[in-house]
Design a protein around this motif. Structure first.
Motif, PDB file in Angstrom:
ATOM      1  N   PHE A 157       0.723  -1.104  -0.053  1.00 13.08           N
ATOM      2  CA  PHE A 157      -0.001   0.079   0.040  1.00 13.08           C
ATOM      3  C   PHE A 157       0.812   1.218   0.059  1.00 13.08           C
ATOM      4  CE2 PHE A 157       0.774  -0.592   4.398  1.00 13.08           C
ATOM      5  CZ  PHE A 157       0.729   0.621   5.135  1.00 13.08           C
ATOM      6  N   ILE A 158       0.279   2.402  -0.377  1.00 12.72           N
ATOM      7  CA  ILE A 158       0.951   3.561  -0.421  1.00 12.72           C
ATOM      8  C   ILE A 158       0.516   4.565   0.612  1.00 12.72           C
ATOM      9  CG2 ILE A 158       2.070   3.425  -2.395  1.00 12.72           C
ATOM     10  CD1 ILE A 158       0.302   5.549  -3.618  1.00 12.72           C
ATOM     11  N   ILE A 159       0.969   5.642   1.367  1.00 15.53           N
ATOM     12  CA  ILE A 159       0.425   6.338   2.268  1.00 15.53           C
ATOM     13  C   ILE A 159       0.666   7.927   1.357  1.00 15.53           C
ATOM     14  CG2 ILE A 159       0.671   7.593   4.277  1.00 15.53           C
ATOM     15  CD1 ILE A 159       1.511   5.031   5.512  1.00 15.53           C
ATOM     16  N   VAL A 160      -0.213   8.571   1.275  1.00 12.82           N
ATOM     17  CA  VAL A 160      -0.424   9.689   0.256  1.00 12.82           C
ATOM     18  C   VAL A 160      -0.684  10.875   1.400  1.00 12.82           C
ATOM     19  CG1 VAL A 160      -0.967  10.950  -1.705  1.00 12.82           C
ATOM     20  CG2 VAL A 160      -0.997   8.534  -1.537  1.00 12.82           C
ATOM     21  N   SER A 161       0.132  12.183   1.217  1.00 14.09           N
ATOM     22  CA  SER A 161      -0.280  13.183   1.691  1.00 14.09           C
ATOM     23  C   SER A 161      -1.630  13.864   1.672  1.00 14.09           C
ATOM     24  CB  SER A 161       0.775  14.267   1.649  1.00 14.09           C
ATOM     25  OG  SER A 161       0.570  15.363   2.473  1.00 14.09           O
ATOM     26  N   PHE A 162      -2.404  13.978   2.466  1.00  7.02           N
ATOM     27  CA  PHE A 162      -3.765  14.476   2.427  1.00  7.02           C
ATOM     28  C   PHE A 162      -3.396  16.078   2.270  1.00  7.02           C
ATOM     29  CE2 PHE A 162      -7.424  16.781   4.199  1.00  7.02           C
ATOM     30  CZ  PHE A 162      -8.407  16.159   3.324  1.00  7.02           C
ATOM     31  N   THR A 163      -2.523  16.485   3.005  1.00  7.72           N
ATOM     32  CA  THR A 163      -2.256  18.005   3.097  1.00  7.72           C
ATOM     33  C   THR A 163      -1.779  18.658   1.586  1.00  7.72           C
ATOM     34  OG1 THR A 163      -1.625  17.928   5.520  1.00  7.72           O
ATOM     35  CG2 THR A 163      -1.069  19.839   4.287  1.00  7.72           C
ATOM     36  N   TRP A 164      -0.870  17.932   1.103  1.00 11.89           N
ATOM     37  CA  TRP A 164      -0.289  18.288  -0.255  1.00 11.89           C
ATOM     38  C   TRP A 164      -1.102  17.803  -1.445  1.00 11.89           C
ATOM     39  CZ3 TRP A 164       3.141  22.228  -0.503  1.00 11.89           C
ATOM     40  CH2 TRP A 164       3.716  22.333   0.563  1.00 11.89           C
ATOM     41  N   LEU A 165      -1.662  16.758  -1.415  1.00 11.93           N
ATOM     42  CA  LEU A 165      -2.163  15.845  -2.635  1.00 11.93           C
ATOM     43  C   LEU A 165      -3.736  15.650  -2.676  1.00 11.93           C
ATOM     44  CD1 LEU A 165       0.896  13.521  -3.197  1.00 11.93           C
ATOM     45  CD2 LEU A 165       0.423  15.732  -4.312  1.00 11.93           C
ATOM     46  N   PHE A 166      -4.353  15.579  -1.763  1.00 11.33           N
ATOM     47  CA  PHE A 166      -5.977  15.462  -1.788  1.00 11.33           C
ATOM     48  C   PHE A 166      -6.355  16.427  -2.460  1.00 11.33           C
ATOM     49  CE2 PHE A 166     -10.222  15.265  -0.594  1.00 11.33           C
ATOM     50  CZ  PHE A 166     -10.522  13.988  -0.667  1.00 11.33           C
ATOM     51  N   GLY A 167      -7.234  16.071  -3.480  1.00  5.78           N
ATOM     52  CA  GLY A 167      -7.936  17.065  -4.572  1.00  5.78           C
ATOM     53  C   GLY A 167      -7.170  17.959  -5.413  1.00  5.78           C
ATOM     54  N   SER A 168      -5.851  16.930  -5.666  1.00  6.34           N
ATOM     55  CA  SER A 168      -4.963  17.536  -6.581  1.00  6.34           C
ATOM     56  C   SER A 168      -4.758  16.621  -7.968  1.00  6.34           C
ATOM     57  CB  SER A 168      -3.791  18.100  -6.109  1.00  6.34           C
ATOM     58  OG  SER A 168      -2.841  17.036  -5.691  1.00  6.34           O
ATOM     59  N   PRO A 169      -4.161  17.380  -9.143  1.00  7.58           N
ATOM     60  CA  PRO A 169      -3.703  16.445 -10.187  1.00  7.58           C
ATOM     61  C   PRO A 169      -2.611  15.367  -9.472  1.00  7.58           C
ATOM     62  CG  PRO A 169      -3.928  18.474 -11.039  1.00  7.58           C
ATOM     63  CD  PRO A 169      -4.007  18.693  -9.261  1.00  7.58           C
ATOM     64  N   GLY A 170      -1.901  15.590  -8.543  1.00  4.73           N
ATOM     65  CA  GLY A 170      -0.587  14.850  -8.093  1.00  4.73           C
ATOM     66  C   GLY A 170      -1.392  13.732  -7.326  1.00  4.73           C
ATOM     67  N   GLY A 171      -2.527  13.994  -6.521  1.00  9.73           N
ATOM     68  CA  GLY A 171      -3.101  13.038  -6.092  1.00  9.73           C
ATOM     69  C   GLY A 171      -4.015  11.928  -7.080  1.00  9.73           C
TER      70      GLY A 171
END
Length: 144
Positions: free
Chosen positions: A1-15
């Motif tokens: 699994f991967i852990i993704v930064s909500f602060t930086w990436l949620f709602g973004s193209p990077g997310g």
């Protein structure tokens, strides 16, 4: 699994790229609030490990031993759209990020990290559901 930064990436193209990468490899996605910092975290910053949510929209979520309702996925996507609109206007403040988290987290599967004592099949589990204290693992590997 991967852990993704909500602060930086949620709602973004990077997310979205992180979600697509995870789907490509069959990895579940876990979003973590971390410290909620919109800039570099201060030295010595700590992060509560249980501020994590399971992404209900990636294909690999179906390979886990939990059920995710359409309502959960819809709430996730609805907030994603709102956040994407707000991100288009500039870098969010910490208060804004925390508001998004407070709105989303109660509607989602919240996870605590797996420890050596929480699940039998530690390598196959991605977290422990805060609401039920059940291990969230690949199908068939959810023994406590």
């Amino acid at each position: 699994f991967i852990i993704v930064s909500f602060t930086w990436l949620f709602g973004s193209p990077g997310g979205r790229k992180a979600q697509k990468l995870a789907d490509q490899y069959g990895w579940p996605v876990v979003w973590a609030l971390g410290g909620g910092y919109t800039k570099k975290a201060p030295p010595g910053a700590t992060y509560p490990g249980n501020q994590r949510i399971l992404d209900p929209t990636t294909n690999s979520t179906a390979s886990l031993n939990i059920s995710v309702s359409a309502d959960v996925a819809n709430a996730f996507e609805e907030l994603w759209s709102q956040v994407a609109e707000q991100r288009a206007q500039g870098i969010p403040t910490i208060a804004t990020v925390n508001t998004w988290w407070q709105k989303l987290a109660p509607t989602q599967t919240q996870l605590a990290p797996v420890s050596s004592f929480s699940c039998v099949a530690v390598d196959d589990c991605i977290g422990v559901a805060l609401e039920t204290d059940d291990c969230v693992c690949l199908q068939g590997n959810a023994k406590h």
